[in-house]
Design an enzyme around this catalytic site. Structure first.
Site, short mmCIF file in Angstrom:
data_model
loop_
_atom_site.label_atom_id
_atom_site.label_comp_id
_atom_site.label_asym_id
_atom_site.label_seq_id
_atom_site.Cartn_x
_atom_site.Cartn_y
_atom_site.Cartn_z
NE ARG A 550 58.27 -3.36 6.32
CZ ARG A 550 59.56 -3.44 6.03
NH1 ARG A 550 60.47 -3.32 6.99
NH2 ARG A 550 59.96 -3.66 4.79
CB SER A 611 53.44 -6.41 -3.08
OG SER A 611 54.70 -6.01 -2.63
CG ASP A 665 58.95 -8.59 -3.81
OD1 ASP A 665 58.95 -8.58 -5.06
OD2 ASP A 665 58.41 -9.49 -3.14
#
Length: 940
Positions: A550, A611, A665
């Site tokens: 994203r 990540s 995150d």
């Protein structure tokens, strides 16, 4: 006059619907803790939570206290579906005066009946029994608080023994039986030992080696239900249509607020004989019913029972005859004085008349035998009256049954209900049309329900043995289930130890020398501040963690935060190509996004959520350790991923962004919540995996230079225990799950907590329980052998639980508890498992045990964090907020509550608030960039 009298006994269908509604309302009142005292339908819990499944076997004693007798039975079940039980019994007359004497004497006599009966039993099977369970049928009003605990509220039926009211009658009987078993036989000298002195002393020898234990107390209605439950044919409703009238049924346990049990179902004894004592039946109460009520020993009480019980039906007919004779509609010109004698017209007379409809001669014979001189017309009218009285009784029974069936259907959230109804009693056995009326009227009133009538045999005897047998089966199952689940049930001491171990590992992870060997890595993130609310402007965020990524723009103004985002795909060829191709593709997507958002002309700070495993050496510098998730782009491992992104921007000559921070995150979650709550200094992820971060004092971070201020530490606590410090908590199930993962021995704390593993832990437990014949009657379940077939999302569905708030839904209607049980069945069907209701309840318990342990362990880890923060800051009481994300925390119905309750217990000096994160990897990353930008501007 005849027609008027008959019309008074005829009840329109509309009025029956109203009566059904009133009965359901009263049932709900009886089940509610708040309104129980006002209810006329008492809805007494029986603590019977299962019906026979056909596997019950063994020898069972039954003692039934009757009006003038004690009946003892020995029932042998063979585990054959209860199709061919063997029964032996003996009846003993109560001695004169014992019903008015001392309670101790009564129970001593009952105990001596048991001893005498066992002494006279010659079965070699029972002679070898060392333990004999006993079911006690005690037909008086008791406050039952357990299957084997019941305090007598009041005597009736001519009994008035002293010293019993307010006492536990099971305890009194057990004490009397134990007294009989003692060698000194002190019981023979107290209150009636001479009743059996004629037996030889040698006869009692066999019983002395046995231990008789009273395991269940019940009434005859419950016994009726139990006798009708055979293998594959559960009976969940029972009705006694006898001298009195009553009904019981299996209710959802959480609705029985007067009992503590909340799981599964419990048999409720309605005691519906008192329905209408509040006036609900006044318009149906005829002058004849009124006359019967006034002549009874309890006027104004048990009004429903007086309209339907065989003790009263003959009397209703007698009062009708008196009235019609006075009106000269019957027995004109003859002497009918005999009708003034109470009890002269019996139920037996009534049944003989209705069962000989074609024989006027038989009716005439009966009436003449009473001393009446009936005409042929009198005989015809007598038949009409008797049919009307028993027909009304059957119709009222059917209306009560319809109320119960509809209630069951609604509280189980079913569109239709199919159920077996056990029936026993004089009216059922003696009136052939009773069953027909019961079925047809109940179907008219409850068309969504289909009842099958089963005739009961000896509910108070054989049924009591069934209750006792089921109680023992469930007790044995409970012991076995507890044995399987015990290793997963953590004590407070266990959790305190985990908290201490986590603290030790945190300290090791923070130490420069001890960090390499610590299982909790305590990685510095170089995030040194949380949002303070002064952040303003537009910021970009890039969230890369899989085949989709994203790009976001986050606009922070005085009015709050707004976001726009777009998802882009990374083709497999680029994922597995060169690093330059990968990062060029990412920059192309960022340019596309900024163009669409009219942001190309601006130099925007960017936060990068990456990540993949990295060694972070600065806020905007992190070395890729290895690719995962299908990525294998060359030339990246060991390189600074932020610099790779900057290099791609240069190649593309894109100047519209400045990478200021690389974030994971968990940190993003903390930052996203920190904007709304300045006290948010902890981030927690509990989803597919689990991790935590928090703001640590720089002076304690030995792996980074500098002592001033604070830094967010990414704990990477999923690996807690990889050094063996949690081995004592790892059960057989955890070990099996660990061994079948791609990283055995690694991420051990995570494997006890996170969503990736909980479903598989549950599956391993279900496999063992099936092997032990605790589930699915031990039948093989091939699909259950498939790894990962039991999804963690099933736990959330299975643990959905209604709160049983009858005030909210009047105790009826769709409820999440009933809905969940239906969904459990759907899950089991998907797994091709043939599950009973009890299997569903046990499966829920397994899921609850596994998810509770996960929440408790997570809380123990978090307790170590907040206590360390409190000590760091030298305060007696710490107030802090935890930003939390993850599907397990957000979607599981109990996890968050269990976590918070355990944390409060383990860290009582910390006031911890939880805030759900919204988009930690997107919004959070942008806020890291915003805080970094704010700090950089402050230094200029």
């Amino acid at each position: 006059q005849i027609q008027r009298a008959l019309r008074a006994l005829s009840i329109p269908l509309e009025r029956l619907h109203v009566m059904k509604g009133h009965m359901i309302e009263d049932m709900c009142k009886g089940l509610s803790r708040q309104t129980h005292a006002q209810a006329k339908v008492r809805m007494l819990p029986t603590y019977i939570c299962s019906t026979p499944n056909g596997t019950e076997k063994g020898n069972f004693l039954v003692v039934e206290l009757c009006q003038s007798q004690v009946r003892t039975l020995l029932v042998t079940l063979y585990g054959d579906g209860n199709l061919s039980p063997q029964m032996m019994y003996k009846i003993y007359d109560l001695p004169e005066g014992i019903t008015q004497g001392e309670g101790e004497a009564l129970f001593d006599f009952i105990a001596q009946c048991v001893t005498q009966f066992l002494a006279e039993t010659t079965s070699s099977d029972t002679d070898s029994e060392q333990y004999l369970p006993l079911g006690f049928v005690f037909p008086f009003t008791c406050q039952q608080t357990h299957l084997n605990k019941a305090e007598l509220l009041s005597w009736s039926k001519g009994f008035n023994c002293s010293g019993v009211v307010g006492k536990d009658v099971v305890e009194l009987l057990q004490a009397a039986i134990d007294k009989q078993a003692r060698p000194d036989k002190e019981g023979e000298a107290s209150g009636g030992g001479g009743w059996f002195k004629s037996r030889k002393s040698s006869q009692s020898a066999p019983s002395q080696s046995r231990h008789v234990e009273v395991v269940a107390l019940m009434n005859d209605t419950v016994g009726t239900m139990m006798t009708c439950s055979m293998e594959g044919r559960a009976c969940e409703v029972a009705m006694v249509a006898d001298k009195g009238s009553n009904c019981c049924f299996m209710a959802e346990a959480y609705l029985v607020e007067t009992a503590d049990e909340t799981s599964g179902r419990m048999c409720v004894n309605t005691e519906w004989g008192c329905f209408g004592d509040d006036g609900a039946l006044n318009d149906l109460f005829t002058p004849y019913d009124q006359a019967v009520d006034e002549e009874s020993s309890n006027p104004g009480e048990k009004r429903f029972e007086k309209m339907v019980g065989t003790l009263y039906l003959g009397e209703i007919v007698r009062h009708m005859l008196i009235a019609l004779t006075a009106e000269k509609a019957m027995f004109t010109g003859t002497d009918a004085a005999v009708l003034k004698e109470k009890g002269v017209f019996t139920m037996q007379h009534l049944l003989e008349i209705v069962n000989n409809e074609d024989s006027i001669t038989e009716v005439k014979r009966i009436l003449e035998a009473l001393g009446l001189q009936p005409s042929e017309r009198d005989c015809g009218r007598m038949q009409q009256i008797c049919r009307a009285v028993v027909g009304r009784a059957a119709t009222l029974h059917a209306t009560g049954l319809a109320a119960i069936l509809s209630y069951m259907c609604q509280t189980r959230d079913l569109e239709s209900l199919m159920v077996n109804v056990g029936v026993e009693g004089e009216l059922f056995a003696g009136y052939p049309r009773f069953e027909e009326i019961l079925l047809s009227v109940s179907r008219l009133l409850a068309p969504e329900c289909m009842a099958t009538i089963l005739a009961s045999r000896d509910g108070s005897g054989r049924g009591a043995a069934m209750v006792t047998a089921v109680a023992l089966r469930l007790a044995a199952q409970r012991r076995a289930v507890d044995e399987v689940l015990a290793p997963l049930r953590l004590s407070r001491d266990d959790l305190v130890k985990v908290q201490a171990l986590m603290r030790d590992e945190m300290d090791r992870g923070l130490g420069k020398e001890t960090n390499p060997s610590a299982s909790v890595r305590m990685l510095p993130t170089y995030v040194t501040h949380t949002p303070d609310g002064t952040e303003k402007g537009d910021f970009l965020a890039l969230d890369l963690g899989g085949t989709n990524f994203r790009v976001l723009v986050v606009r922070i103004t005085e009015d709050g935060i707004t976001m726009a985002s777009e998802i882009y795909v990374i083709p497999v060829g680029i994922m597995q190509g060169s690093g330059e191709e990968l990062f060029d593709h990412i920059i192309d997507c960022i340019i596309d996004f900024q163009t669409k958002q009219n942001l190309v002309a601006q130099m925007l700070p960017l936060g990068f959520t990456f990540s993949f495993p990295c060694q972070q050496v600065g806020l905007d510098k992190a070395l890729l350790l290895t690719w995962t998730k299908g990525f294998s782009a060359s030339g990246c491992v060991g390189q600074d991923v932020v610099q790779l992104l900057r290099d791609a921007a240069k190649r593309k000559r894109h100047l519209g962004m400045q990478v200021v921070a690389l974030v994971n995150d968990t940190v993003g979650t903390m930052m996203a919540c920190g904007y709304d709550d300045p006290k948010c200094e902890i981030g927690l992820i509990v989803g597919t995996g689990t991790n935590a971060c928090y703001m640590e004092e720089m002076k304690n971070v030995g792996t980074v230079e500098g002592d001033q201020g604070r830094m967010c530490i990414n704990m990477e606590w999923g690996a807690f225990g990889d050094n063996g410090c949690l081995d004592h908590l790892f059960t057989h199930f955890d070990q099996v799950v660990d061994e079948t993962t791609i990283n055995p021995g690694k991420q051990r704390f995570e494997k006890l907590i996170s969503g990736m593993y909980l479903g598989e832990i549950v599956r391993q437990i279900l496999v063992v329980m099936t092997e032990k014949e605790l589930l699915f009657q031990g039948k093989p379940c091939p699909k259950l052998q498939t790894k990962d077939i039991f999804k963690t999302k099933f736990l959330s569905t299975i643990e959905l639980d209604g709160d049983g708030d009858s005030a909210a839904n009047n105790g009826i209607g769709p409820d999440s508890n009933g809905l969940a049980l239906r969904q459990i069945r759907a899950i089991l069907n998907e797994l091709e498992l043939d599950a009973s209701f009890e299997d569903c309840v046990l499966m829920r318990e397994v899921c609850q045990t596994v998810s509770l342990r996960a929440a408790q362990l997570c809380a123990a880890g978090l307790a170590a964090v907040v206590e360390k923060m409190r000590e760091n800051r030298g305060v007696d009481q710490l107030s802090v907020t935890v930003g939390v994300d993850g599907t397990l925390y957000k979607l599981h119905p109990c996890f968050s509550n269990n976590l918070q309750a355990t944390l409060k217990d383990l860290a009582p000096n910390c006031n911890v608030t939880f805030m759900l994160s919204e988009d930690g990897s997107g919004k959070g990353a942008a806020l890291v960039a915003a805080v970094a930008d704010r700090a950089a501007n402050a230094m200029e």
